[in-house]
Design an enzyme around this catalytic site. Structure first.
Site, short mmCIF file in Angstrom:
data_model
loop_
_atom_site.label_atom_id
_atom_site.label_comp_id
_atom_site.label_asym_id
_atom_site.label_seq_id
_atom_site.Cartn_x
_atom_site.Cartn_y
_atom_site.Cartn_z
N GLU A 177 0.80 -1.23 0.00
CA GLU A 177 0.00 0.00 0.00
C GLU A 177 0.84 1.28 0.00
OE1 GLU A 177 -3.15 -0.08 2.87
OE2 GLU A 177 -4.01 -1.92 2.05
N GLU A 373 -5.23 -8.69 0.72
CA GLU A 373 -5.92 -8.31 1.96
C GLU A 373 -7.39 -8.05 1.65
OE1 GLU A 373 -4.38 -5.00 4.27
OE2 GLU A 373 -2.32 -5.67 3.97
C1 FCB Z 1 -4.60 -1.98 5.28
C2 FCB Z 1 -3.23 -2.32 5.82
C3 FCB Z 1 -3.23 -3.37 6.89
C4 FCB Z 1 -4.43 -3.25 7.81
C5 FCB Z 1 -5.70 -3.12 7.04
C6 FCB Z 1 -6.95 -3.01 7.88
O1 FCB Z 1 -4.60 -0.69 4.79
O2 FCB Z 1 -2.39 -2.78 4.80
O3 FCB Z 1 -2.01 -3.30 7.57
O4 FCB Z 1 -4.24 -2.23 8.71
O5 FCB Z 1 -5.64 -2.00 6.19
#
Ligand code: FCB
Length: 472
Positions: A177, A373
């Protein structure tokens, strides 16, 4: 049950995933490890930020987190019980190089050795992320991501971690990210290092991309043929209420500063002209882009990681209106509050937007996608040794169906990693937001698999998600 293909509804209403689909869960070093001064680890920007009053909710810090540094073997055993085929973790740069450059701390590297060996002993594929936001504080002291040198030091660090683990780790991610690192870290300052400098955020974005490309080249040059490299941006689906030119333009501006500013240079198209024009009033940030940089940034990856949680709602605003919050620097756009079904964090749950996003990426991105994620935070109650997190389970199942739908429509998605394996340190929200499919009692460090964790295990066991609501 036989997995016959992505479009097939199998047996009793099970939506089957491709036979070689990867199932995993994700974490990040600072969020779970604790032991922030053990074995020579240097301070990171998140240690400094968390120690600054008012920055992190409740004054929470990286201690104790999940005490994973000491409990990693138990945690790997837990992953094995859930049936995970892969585990996405990150390496803490300040463990490996306490000041971010030069001296290597062998005890820090040795931790990742042990973790990887433990994963392999349980048949779990390690997927290593080299940077999940814990920049060594010493690097920030010499300019952080606003300084070009950080990109070079990152490549050095990536090469030495890769060299050490290359015989056992095949899947590598450079950055997690970069939008958050740049725009939350240096744009509105809600993340470490807590700097408010919108132009600096744009410069940081470039140096992060440069660091990604340099790291990729350094690792690829020394990598066995079966190594696979990636980068993991965060994605949203930008939503407007009205389908007219003004609204479409507002959506395009936000999409530009969130997605295209990374996707275009990664794909070799350079920075999007409209994004450069929209941000020109902040000063000449493309001035940091030197000859040859864009070719480095465009070094091909093998897969793209997709982090997705929720859509972003926007509307047009007057030309002078400067967007508050993370899109600091963007004018003429208003961010609207989320609506509909919200998670405990107040984020909008919109699985259909996930399918749309994946279809878009399927059209625009030349490499396979991996969901690196996806997940939701809700407050949990442990009762009688159980956590009935019905809402998180529903979010999980809805979003897995959304992935299944995208695959059925031809999008090449190779895997899904739930965020997160464990409740953990949720950055500026501290321990107040729980994303785990496994509950962590931060007082006793007891782990309890939640209903969502059991649901994930069922999905993995069948390589399929139910079409009905039996899991959640
Ligand atoms: C993302 C992050 C991760 C976590 C999630 C909820 O932005 O990569 O570390 O905090 O959100």
């Amino acid at each position: 049950m036989t997995a016959t293909g992505p479009d097939t509804e199998v047996g009793q209403g099970l939506l089957s995933f491709p036979p070689d689909f990867t199932w995993g869960a994700a974490t990040a070093s600072f969020q779970i490890e604790g032991s922030t001064t053990a074995d020579g680890r240097g301070p990171s920007i998140w240690d400094t930020f968390a120690a600054t009053p008012g920055r992190v909710r409740g004054g929470d810090t990286g201690e104790p987190a999940c005490d994973h540094y000491r409990r990693y073997a138990d945690d790997v055993a837990l992953m094995s019980r859930l049936g995970l085929g892969a585990y996405r973790f990150s390496v803490a740069w300040p463990r490996v190089q306490p000041t971010g450059a030069g001296r290597v701390e062998p005890r820090g590297l040795a931790f990742y050795d042990r973790l990887v060996d433990e994963l392999l002993a349980h048949g779990i594929e390690p997927v290593a992320t080299l940077y999940h936001w814990d920049l060594p504080q010493a690097m920030e002291d010499s300019g952080g991501w606003r300084a070009r040198d950080t990109a070079h030091r990152f490549a050095d660090y990536a090469a030495l971690v890769h060299e050490r683990l290359a015989d056992r780790v095949r899947q590598w991610t450079t950055l997690n990210e970069p939008w958050c690192s740049a725009f939350l870290g240096y744009g509105n300052g809600i993340h470490a290092p807590g700097v408010v400098d919108p132009r600096g955020a744009l410069e940081a974005a470039h140096h992060l991309l440069l660091g990604h490309g340099l790291a990729l080249r350094a690792m690829r040059g020394a990598a066995p043929a079966d190594h696979r490299f990636s980068v993991v941006p965060n994605f949203s689906a930008v939503r407007v209420d009205v389908d007219d030119d003004r609204h479409r333009l507002a959506a395009r501006k936000v999409d530009g500063l969130q997605h295209r500013i990374f996707l275009d240079p990664l794909a070799g198209r350079g920075y999007p002209a409209d994004v450069v024009a929209d941000t020109a009033w902040l000063g000449d940030w493309p001035g940091v882009v030197r000859d040859g940089d864009l070719a480095v940034v465009a070094t091909p990856v093998d897969w793209l990681g997709v982090n997705y949680y929720s859509p972003t709602r926007v509307a047009p605003a007057s030309a002078e209106h400067v967007t508050a919050g993370p899109f600091a620097g963007l004018r003429g756009v208003a961010l609207l509050p989320p609506r509909g079904r919200l998670t405990g964090f107040g984020w909008e749950a919109d699985a259909r937007a996930f399918t749309e996003l994946l279809e878009r990426l399927g059209r625009e991105v030349a490499v396979p996608l991996v969901i690196t994620e996806n997940g939701s935070a809700f407050p949990d109650v442990v009762a009688g040794g159980r956590v009935e997190d019905v809402e998180r389970t529903r979010y999980l199942v809805d979003h897995l169906r959304a992935v299944h739908t995208a695959i059925g429509r031809g999008v090449d998605v190779r895997g899904y990693f739930a965020w997160s394996l464990l409740d953990n340190f949720e950055w500026a929200a501290g321990y107040g937001q729980r994303f785990g499919v496994v509950h962590v009692d931060f007082g006793t460090q007891e782990r309890t698999v939640k209903r969502s964790g059991h649901a994930l295990a069922e999905v993995i066991r069948h390589n399929a998600v139910p079409a009905d609501d039996r899991l959640g």
